[in-house]
Design an enzyme around this catalytic site. Structure first.
Site, short mmCIF file in Angstrom:
data_model
loop_
_atom_site.label_atom_id
_atom_site.label_comp_id
_atom_site.label_asym_id
_atom_site.label_seq_id
_atom_site.Cartn_x
_atom_site.Cartn_y
_atom_site.Cartn_z
N ALA A 128 4.00 12.91 -7.21
CA ALA A 128 3.95 14.38 -7.15
C ALA A 128 4.58 14.99 -8.41
O ALA A 128 4.05 15.93 -8.99
CB ALA A 128 4.66 14.89 -5.90
N ARG A 152 -12.35 6.85 -9.14
CA ARG A 152 -11.91 7.63 -7.98
C ARG A 152 -11.30 8.97 -8.42
O ARG A 152 -10.44 9.02 -9.29
CB ARG A 152 -10.92 6.82 -7.15
CG ARG A 152 -11.63 5.74 -6.35
CD ARG A 152 -10.66 4.86 -5.61
NE ARG A 152 -9.93 3.98 -6.51
CZ ARG A 152 -8.97 3.15 -6.12
NH1 ARG A 152 -8.61 3.10 -4.86
NH2 ARG A 152 -8.37 2.38 -6.99
N ALA A 209 7.41 10.41 -6.83
CA ALA A 209 7.16 10.08 -8.25
C ALA A 209 5.78 10.59 -8.64
O ALA A 209 5.63 11.25 -9.69
CB ALA A 209 7.26 8.57 -8.46
N SER A 212 0.87 -1.19 0.00
CA SER A 212 0.00 0.00 0.00
C SER A 212 0.90 1.23 0.00
O SER A 212 2.00 1.20 0.53
CB SER A 212 -0.84 0.04 1.27
OG SER A 212 -1.49 -1.17 1.50
N PHE A 233 -11.73 7.87 -14.61
CA PHE A 233 -10.73 8.94 -14.50
C PHE A 233 -9.74 8.94 -15.66
O PHE A 233 -9.01 9.90 -15.86
CB PHE A 233 -10.02 8.89 -13.14
CG PHE A 233 -8.91 7.88 -13.04
CD1 PHE A 233 -9.16 6.57 -12.71
CD2 PHE A 233 -7.59 8.27 -13.25
CE1 PHE A 233 -8.12 5.64 -12.61
CE2 PHE A 233 -6.54 7.35 -13.14
CZ PHE A 233 -6.82 6.03 -12.83
N CYS A 255 -4.44 8.03 -6.88
CA CYS A 255 -3.10 8.26 -6.34
C CYS A 255 -2.65 9.71 -6.27
O CYS A 255 -2.17 10.16 -5.23
CB CYS A 255 -2.07 7.49 -7.16
SG CYS A 255 -2.15 5.74 -6.83
N PHE A 256 -2.77 10.42 -7.39
CA PHE A 256 -2.08 11.71 -7.46
C PHE A 256 -2.49 12.66 -6.34
O PHE A 256 -1.67 13.16 -5.59
CB PHE A 256 -2.30 12.37 -8.82
CG PHE A 256 -1.48 11.75 -9.93
CD1 PHE A 256 -0.51 10.80 -9.66
CD2 PHE A 256 -1.67 12.13 -11.25
CE1 PHE A 256 0.24 10.22 -10.67
CE2 PHE A 256 -0.92 11.57 -12.27
CZ PHE A 256 0.03 10.62 -11.98
C1 UDX Z 1 -0.56 6.90 -11.34
C2 UDX Z 1 0.93 6.74 -11.67
O1 UDX Z 1 1.13 6.96 -13.07
C3 UDX Z 1 1.41 5.36 -11.27
O2 UDX Z 1 2.80 5.24 -11.48
C4 UDX Z 1 1.10 5.14 -9.79
O3 UDX Z 1 1.45 3.83 -9.43
C5 UDX Z 1 -0.37 5.37 -9.52
O4 UDX Z 1 -0.77 6.66 -9.96
P1 UDX Z 1 -2.85 6.10 -12.44
O5 UDX Z 1 -3.49 7.01 -11.43
O6 UDX Z 1 -3.37 4.73 -12.59
O7 UDX Z 1 -1.29 5.97 -12.12
O8 UDX Z 1 -2.98 6.79 -13.89
P2 UDX Z 1 -2.12 7.84 -14.75
O9 UDX Z 1 -1.93 7.28 -16.11
O10 UDX Z 1 -0.92 8.31 -14.05
O11 UDX Z 1 -3.15 9.06 -14.90
C6 UDX Z 1 -3.59 9.85 -13.81
C7 UDX Z 1 -4.48 10.97 -14.29
O12 UDX Z 1 -3.75 11.95 -15.01
C8 UDX Z 1 -5.60 10.53 -15.23
O13 UDX Z 1 -6.78 11.23 -14.89
C9 UDX Z 1 -5.09 10.93 -16.59
O14 UDX Z 1 -6.12 11.11 -17.53
C10 UDX Z 1 -4.36 12.21 -16.26
N1 UDX Z 1 -3.31 12.58 -17.22
C11 UDX Z 1 -2.24 11.75 -17.43
C12 UDX Z 1 -3.39 13.79 -17.91
O15 UDX Z 1 -4.34 14.55 -17.75
N2 UDX Z 1 -2.39 14.12 -18.77
C13 UDX Z 1 -1.31 13.33 -19.00
O16 UDX Z 1 -0.42 13.72 -19.79
C14 UDX Z 1 -1.23 12.10 -18.29
#
Ligand code: UDX
Length: 451
Positions: free
Chosen positions: A208, A329, A206, A114, A321, A259-260
């Site tokens: 962030a 989420r 990472a 986690s 998302f 995550c973010f």
């Molecule tokens: C993220 C990290 O990438 C991953 O390494 C970590 O383990 C978990 O969090 P995830 O949340 O599954 O993964 O998806 P990600 O592809 O990173 O996208 C996150 C959000 O950013 C999405 O809503 C996506 O649409 C958005 N996004 C991504 C953008 O708006 N622009 C981009 O250029 C990339």
């Protein structure tokens, strides 16, 4: 765990959970009914389930029989008390650690999978060692970097595997055992070992950094809209600089996902805790920019539709998302819907993979967090309609907002959709996925992000 089972047929992997219906879903004969939609996952489950991958609710047996235990419970943002809205709620992690300590009868390696704020491994270790009967527990940190929608590929060809261990002999032995598992398919030079706190903090950092790139390009998208520059042109121009790189520069209605936001809030909370307010404010701005981007999108819809969406049908294409997942989420779609519902719009939603049930749950979740009156709640819920057919969803709409970048949206009969909409027919492409020129030729009034 299913990929570990796939790549290591000599290892038995037991996945245990307290939720019987979830476990039943993972054991469902029909692989289309797995609880998570993730491209390629059902093939991995088909190959491994019943061979060396098992799903069960017998947690105690799982703990007793394992040599290595991965704690993979959720760590949501706290919704109460100290750190409310920012800190991670470690309740489930602690409960796991206590149960392991209670049930274990021999030495165990406990891996925290986690995402946890720094120093949790130490807390887990303290709980384990204070509650056990002369059993040795080693605690490792092994954060997960997969992204949803591309999870299987990310695991098969990981950029890196990160393993943090305690700086003593036991820690090093445990670390080697986990390295040996990943070394079954990941080149050794991609398996990075660090001290445990660096590993924990690397995950937050990472995420962030990745989120910061999106907020940075989104901030520029606002400026592009005022000046006549094109954000996608800027992204490819700056991305060609190898120091910057081309990934994660896609301007959008905002980032979502589990995550973010959660990880940045955690980072901010940690910084405040350690009395580093400037550092906390710096990272918090990434979230503020993301909130601004979502709000800016909804506001543009209202302003463009002659300053009122009251009683107008607005169709949201996409609720997940991002594409290729049914996870909702922190999805930006949800917040756009929320803003427009408060402007009295009639919201119609179509998403290829998200169920009606989930969409209503998401709205109710927002309603509960915002202390609306019963009348307001009823009014909001009555103005949201979920469709299983995209053409019905868009029929007689005043405006369409693309909030998730699903590939199928590009393949629709857009002329037919145009003919069935109110005029002027507006499209707001929050993901810049549709062909603007083609849409304008059909007759749409078309707005992209940062265009
Ligand atoms: C993220 C990290 O990438 C991953 O390494 C970590 O383990 C978990 O969090 P995830 O949340 O599954 O993964 O998806 P990600 O592809 O990173 O996208 C996150 C959000 O950013 C999405 O809503 C996506 O649409 C958005 N996004 C991504 C953008 O708006 N622009 C981009 O250029 C990339």
């Amino acid at each position: 765990m299913s990929v570990i089972a796939q790549k290591c047929p000599h290892i038995t992997v037991n996945v245990v959970d307290i939720n019987p219906s979830r476990i039943a879903d993972w054991n469902n004969e029909d692989l289309d009914k797995l609880p998570v939609f993730e491209p390629g996952l059902s093939d991995v489950i088909a190959e491994t389930r019943g061979r060396n991958l098992f799903f069960s609710t017998d947690i105690e047996k799982g703990i007793r029989e394992a040599q290595m235990i991965f704690i993979s419970v959720n760590t949501p943002t706290k919704t109460y008390g100290i750190g409310k809205g920012m800190a991670a709620d470690l309740k489930y992690v602690e409960l796991c650690a206590r149960q392991i300590a209670e049930v274990a009868t021999e030495d165990k390696i406990v891996v925290e999978k986690s995402t946890l704020p720094v120093r949790t491994a130490q807390a887990i270790r303290t709980i384990l060692t204070n509650n056990s009967k002369n059993i040795r527990f080693s605690v490792l940190s092994n954060p997960e970097f997969l992204a949803e929608g591309t999870a299987i590929n990310d695991l098969h060809f990981a950029d890196r595997i990160l393993i943090g261990s305690e700086d003593d002999e036991d820690g090093k032995i445990a670390e080697q055992k986990l390295v040996d598992i990943y070394a079954n398919w990941i080149p050794r030079e991609r398996i990075i070992t660090t001290r445990i706190w660096s590993s924990e903090l690397s995950k937050l950092t990472a995420n962030a950094f990745l989120a910061q790139r999106i907020s940075s390009i989104n901030s520029i998208s606002a400026l592009c809209e005022k000046t006549g520059a094109d954000v996608d042109e800027i992204a490819s121009a700056i991305g060609a600089d190898s120091r910057i790189g081309s990934k994660f520069l896609k301007a959008s209605v905002g980032f979502g996902g589990s995550c973010f936001q959660k990880d940045i809030l955690n980072l901010v909370y940690l910084c405040r805790h350690f009395e580093l307010p400037e550092v906390a404010d710096y990272w918090e701005q990434v979230i503020k920019m993301n909130d601004y981007q979502k709000y800016r999108f909804s506001k543009q819809i209202v302003e463009t539709l002659f300053n009122t969406v009251n009683g107008k049908k607005i169709t949201l294409l996409g609720w997940a998302f991002k594409k290729d997942t049914n996870d909702t989420r922190e999805s930006p779609s949800m917040y756009v819907a929320w803003d427009l519902l408060h402007e009295q719009a009639e919201i119609h939603v179509y998403d290829p993979k998200v169920s009606k049930d989930q969409i209503m749950k998401d709205i109710e979740y927002l309603l509960n967090g915002n202390y609306e009156t019963e009348d307001q709640k009823t009014s909001i819920l009555s103005r949201i309609t979920v469709h299983s057919d995209p053409y019905n969803a868009m029929k007689e709409a005043h405006g369409i907002a693309v909030t998730t970048e699903w590939d199928e949206f590009k393949t629709y009969e857009w002329k037919t959709i145009y003919d069935q909409m109110y005029k002027p027919a507006f499209i707001f492409d929050g993901r810049n996925v549709l062909d603007a020129e083609k849409m304008r030729k059909i007759g749409f009034s078309f707005k992209g992000i940062g265009k």
